[in-house]
Write a protein that holds these residues in place. Structure first.
Motif: not given
Length: 131
Positions: A61-70, A58
């Motif tokens: 995934k959250q870190k990947a989503e954060d990077n994607h969002s940035k 989890k």
């Protein structure tokens, strides 16, 4: 009437027998209980491992989503910075040279138009290879 002399040897004998019984039964009780304790501990450890794996997944995934969002936010910011007053996307930044491809530079009207725009903006005119 009390019989103090007779009770002490019997108690001492009972204590010795109880200690001997405990000494004889303790390993057998431990042997009987140990598999149940081991199974319970293994079940609990498996549960902890599974929960740990779930939380780590989890977090990843959250870190990947954060990077994607940035990255998306940065791309949107760059896109917005290139919009002119009418909301039209401008492919070049202000101050960049005006580029014209060699085949277009051979056209007198296109060359003049590009040269006039370069002079108007005060930037150089650059003739580039045909991509």
């Amino acid at each position: 009437m009390t019989r103090p002399n007779h009770e002490e040897p019997e108690m001492a004998d009972n204590d010795q027998q109880a200690e001997a019984l405990i000494a004889a039964l303790a390993p057998k009780i431990a042997e009987a209980i140990l598999p149940q304790i081991t199974e319970s501990v293994e079940t609990q450890m498996k549960g902890l491992k599974d929960k740990n794996d779930e939380l780590l997944d989890k977090l990843a995934k959250q870190k990947a989503e954060d990077n994607h969002s940035k990255l998306l936010a940065a791309a949107e910011s760059q896109y917005q910075a290139r919009l002119d007053g009418n909301g039209v996307y401008q492919g070049r930044k202000a101050g960049d040279s005006i580029k014209i491809k060699k085949p277009d530079a051979r056209s007198v009207s296109k060359y003049r138009e590009a040269k006039a725009l370069a002079e108007k903006e005060g930037v150089p005119l650059e003739i580039v290879a045909n991509d």
